[in-house]
Motif scaffolding. Structure first.
Motif, PDB file in Angstrom:
ATOM      1  N   GLN A  66      -7.983  -3.778  -1.345  1.00 17.37           N
ATOM      2  CA  GLN A  66      -7.634  -2.954  -0.192  1.00 17.37           C
ATOM      3  C   GLN A  66      -8.881  -2.527   0.585  1.00 17.37           C
ATOM      4  O   GLN A  66      -8.877  -2.503   1.814  1.00 17.37           O
ATOM      5  CB  GLN A  66      -6.834  -1.725  -0.636  1.00 17.37           C
ATOM      6  CG  GLN A  66      -5.434  -2.082  -1.079  1.00 17.37           C
ATOM      7  CD  GLN A  66      -4.626  -0.856  -1.509  1.00 17.37           C
ATOM      8  OE1 GLN A  66      -5.084   0.270  -1.417  1.00 17.37           O
ATOM      9  NE2 GLN A  66      -3.415  -1.100  -1.981  1.00 17.37           N
ATOM     10  N   VAL A 100     -15.545   1.100  -7.854  1.00 17.84           N
ATOM     11  CA  VAL A 100     -15.801  -0.095  -7.048  1.00 17.84           C
ATOM     12  C   VAL A 100     -17.133   0.042  -6.321  1.00 17.84           C
ATOM     13  O   VAL A 100     -17.447   1.096  -5.763  1.00 17.84           O
ATOM     14  CB  VAL A 100     -14.662  -0.290  -6.002  1.00 17.84           C
ATOM     15  CG1 VAL A 100     -14.967  -1.443  -5.077  1.00 17.84           C
ATOM     16  CG2 VAL A 100     -13.329  -0.515  -6.690  1.00 17.84           C
ATOM     17  N   GLY A 144     -11.692   3.035  -6.270  1.00 16.16           N
ATOM     18  CA  GLY A 144     -10.992   2.252  -5.271  1.00 16.16           C
ATOM     19  C   GLY A 144     -10.249   1.054  -5.782  1.00 16.16           C
ATOM     20  O   GLY A 144     -10.307   0.682  -6.946  1.00 16.16           O
ATOM     21  N   ASP A 145      -9.557   0.451  -4.834  1.00 13.52           N
ATOM     22  CA  ASP A 145      -8.860  -0.804  -5.052  1.00 13.52           C
ATOM     23  C   ASP A 145      -9.655  -1.817  -4.239  1.00 13.52           C
ATOM     24  O   ASP A 145      -9.654  -1.773  -3.008  1.00 13.52           O
ATOM     25  CB  ASP A 145      -7.425  -0.648  -4.517  1.00 13.52           C
ATOM     26  CG  ASP A 145      -6.627  -1.937  -4.564  1.00 13.52           C
ATOM     27  OD1 ASP A 145      -7.157  -2.990  -4.122  1.00 13.52           O
ATOM     28  OD2 ASP A 145      -5.472  -1.889  -5.003  1.00 13.52           O
ATOM     29  N   ARG A 174      -4.514   6.440   0.733  1.00 12.35           N
ATOM     30  CA  ARG A 174      -4.327   6.164  -0.696  1.00 12.35           C
ATOM     31  C   ARG A 174      -5.618   6.444  -1.485  1.00 12.35           C
ATOM     32  O   ARG A 174      -5.582   6.857  -2.642  1.00 12.35           O
ATOM     33  CB  ARG A 174      -3.917   4.704  -0.906  1.00 12.35           C
ATOM     34  CG  ARG A 174      -3.780   4.418  -2.379  1.00 12.35           C
ATOM     35  CD  ARG A 174      -3.147   3.110  -2.733  1.00 12.35           C
ATOM     36  NE  ARG A 174      -3.096   3.062  -4.180  1.00 12.35           N
ATOM     37  CZ  ARG A 174      -3.605   2.078  -4.903  1.00 12.35           C
ATOM     38  NH1 ARG A 174      -4.169   1.038  -4.332  1.00 12.35           N
ATOM     39  NH2 ARG A 174      -3.541   2.127  -6.212  1.00 12.35           N
ATOM     40  N   HIS A 175      -6.759   6.248  -0.832  1.00 12.63           N
ATOM     41  CA  HIS A 175      -8.038   6.488  -1.495  1.00 12.63           C
ATOM     42  C   HIS A 175      -8.497   7.941  -1.334  1.00 12.63           C
ATOM     43  O   HIS A 175      -9.641   8.261  -1.638  1.00 12.63           O
ATOM     44  CB  HIS A 175      -9.102   5.521  -0.955  1.00 12.63           C
ATOM     45  CG  HIS A 175      -8.952   4.127  -1.471  1.00 12.63           C
ATOM     46  ND1 HIS A 175      -7.955   3.275  -1.031  1.00 12.63           N
ATOM     47  CD2 HIS A 175      -9.650   3.443  -2.408  1.00 12.63           C
ATOM     48  CE1 HIS A 175      -8.064   2.121  -1.682  1.00 12.63           C
ATOM     49  NE2 HIS A 175      -9.071   2.198  -2.514  1.00 12.63           N
ATOM     50  N   ILE A 189       0.844  -1.204   0.000  1.00 14.43           N
ATOM     51  CA  ILE A 189       0.000   0.000   0.000  1.00 14.43           C
ATOM     52  C   ILE A 189       0.876   1.249   0.000  1.00 14.43           C
ATOM     53  O   ILE A 189       0.607   2.212  -0.708  1.00 14.43           O
ATOM     54  CB  ILE A 189      -0.956   0.010   1.221  1.00 14.43           C
ATOM     55  CG1 ILE A 189      -1.922  -1.171   1.143  1.00 14.43           C
ATOM     56  CG2 ILE A 189      -1.747   1.308   1.282  1.00 14.43           C
ATOM     57  CD1 ILE A 189      -2.562  -1.527   2.469  1.00 14.43           C
ATOM     58  N   GLU A 212       2.212   2.148  -3.321  1.00 16.89           N
ATOM     59  CA  GLU A 212       1.234   2.666  -4.289  1.00 16.89           C
ATOM     60  C   GLU A 212       0.596   3.972  -3.847  1.00 16.89           C
ATOM     61  O   GLU A 212      -0.327   4.450  -4.488  1.00 16.89           O
ATOM     62  CB  GLU A 212       0.101   1.648  -4.466  1.00 16.89           C
ATOM     63  CG  GLU A 212       0.541   0.319  -4.994  1.00 16.89           C
ATOM     64  CD  GLU A 212      -0.542  -0.747  -4.834  1.00 16.89           C
ATOM     65  OE1 GLU A 212      -0.512  -1.713  -5.595  1.00 16.89           O
ATOM     66  OE2 GLU A 212      -1.411  -0.593  -3.950  1.00 16.89           O
ATOM     67  N   PRO A 231      -6.300   5.007  -6.734  1.00 21.66           N
ATOM     68  CA  PRO A 231      -6.968   3.960  -7.523  1.00 21.66           C
ATOM     69  C   PRO A 231      -7.813   4.563  -8.641  1.00 21.66           C
ATOM     70  O   PRO A 231      -8.388   5.634  -8.478  1.00 21.66           O
ATOM     71  CB  PRO A 231      -7.870   3.275  -6.494  1.00 21.66           C
ATOM     72  CG  PRO A 231      -7.323   3.662  -5.169  1.00 21.66           C
ATOM     73  CD  PRO A 231      -6.683   4.983  -5.332  1.00 21.66           C
ATOM     74  N   GLN A 232      -7.857   3.861  -9.766  1.00 24.32           N
ATOM     75  CA  GLN A 232      -8.548   4.372 -10.957  1.00 24.32           C
ATOM     76  C   GLN A 232      -9.816   3.583 -11.284  1.00 24.32           C
ATOM     77  O   GLN A 232     -10.390   3.779 -12.333  1.00 24.32           O
ATOM     78  CB  GLN A 232      -7.603   4.283 -12.164  1.00 24.32           C
ATOM     79  CG  GLN A 232      -6.300   5.052 -11.997  1.00 24.32           C
ATOM     80  CD  GLN A 232      -6.516   6.553 -11.902  1.00 24.32           C
ATOM     81  OE1 GLN A 232      -7.427   7.096 -12.523  1.00 24.32           O
ATOM     82  NE2 GLN A 232      -5.709   7.228 -11.103  1.00 24.32           N
ATOM     83  N   THR A 233     -10.202   2.662 -10.411  1.00 25.44           N
ATOM     84  CA  THR A 233     -11.322   1.775 -10.739  1.00 25.44           C
ATOM     85  C   THR A 233     -12.564   2.140  -9.945  1.00 25.44           C
ATOM     86  O   THR A 233     -12.469   2.429  -8.748  1.00 25.44           O
ATOM     87  CB  THR A 233     -10.955   0.315 -10.368  1.00 25.44           C
ATOM     88  OG1 THR A 233      -9.567   0.125 -10.589  1.00 25.44           O
ATOM     89  CG2 THR A 233     -11.760  -0.678 -11.180  1.00 25.44           C
ATOM     90  N   GLU A 248      -0.301   6.654  -6.217  1.00 31.31           N
ATOM     91  CA  GLU A 248      -1.151   6.326  -7.359  1.00 31.31           C
ATOM     92  C   GLU A 248      -2.558   6.090  -6.849  1.00 31.31           C
ATOM     93  O   GLU A 248      -2.886   4.986  -6.428  1.00 31.31           O
ATOM     94  CB  GLU A 248      -0.669   5.039  -8.040  1.00 31.31           C
ATOM     95  CG  GLU A 248       0.779   5.041  -8.429  1.00 31.31           C
ATOM     96  CD  GLU A 248       1.308   3.617  -8.610  1.00 31.31           C
ATOM     97  OE1 GLU A 248       0.501   2.708  -8.929  1.00 31.31           O
ATOM     98  OE2 GLU A 248       2.509   3.417  -8.413  1.00 31.31           O
TER      99      GLU A 248
END
Length: 184
Positions: free
Chosen positions: A73, A32, A69-70, A158-159, A20, A23, A28-30, A26
């Motif tokens: 995670q 969710v 999100g990822d 990260r989010h 984590i 990353e 998250p690009q998705t 970076e």
């Protein structure tokens, strides 16, 4: 065997943490479906935690937007927060898991509230530090690696979210996470 399990859990958590951290720049690009992750994690806990599973109440607003999100995670985040509440809340008391839209609608608010001994205010700022323990004797009894909330904090950061821990000694603790929704 118990010691081996503990070491394996520790290594798993440390590996998660370094992944984590690697990353963290970076986002998250998705998109969710966070509601589904919460529901699945709660269902799993109800099955796995024989004694405490029945104490979980779920309150989810329907039709919530997705979050950026990822998924792996976020699953870890929900599971760590929920397991803490089940572990530190008093047996037979409710653990309330809620998921609703923030007032502005730009975030989703995930919260887990337990009824337990609570945490003294001086410990609250340090709860997300690695290996920080409020009560090391008790922590050994209930198990865990001392990295749960540290992982949660890193995942939230990260989010681009926000983590808040509120607690009243003798009453219980509420952990809330605000996560940005996918822009419309």
């Amino acid at each position: 065997a118990q010691e081996t399990d503990r070491m394996q859990a520790l290594i798993r958590d440390l590996m998660s943490l370094s992944r984590i951290e690697a990353e963290k720049y970076e986002p998250p690009q998705t998109a969710v479906d966070f509601a589904r992750i919460v529901i699945e994690t709660v269902d799993q806990a109800r099955v796995n935690q024989k004694d405490r599973g029945a104490d979980i109440t779920l309150d989810i607003t329907t039709g919530l937007p997705a979050v950026m999100g990822d998924a792996g995670q976020l699953r870890q985040l929900v599971s760590n927060i929920l397991n803490n509440a089940l572990k530190y809340g008093r047996s037979g008391t409710p653990v309330i898991v809620s998921l609703l839209s923030s007032r502005s609608g730009a975030m989703i608010n995930f919260a887990v509230a337990d009824e337990g001994d609570g945490i003294a205010p001086e410990h609250l700022p340090r709860l997300t530090e690695r290996f920080y323990r409020v009560d090391s004797g008790r922590s050994r009894l209930v198990g865990g690696t001392g990295l749960g909330l540290s992982l949660v904090k890193h995942i939230v950061d990260r989010h681009r979210g926000h983590l808040e821990i509120r607690s009243t000694v003798g009453k219980g603790t509420t952990v809330s996470v605000l996560l940005p929704v996918v822009p419309a």
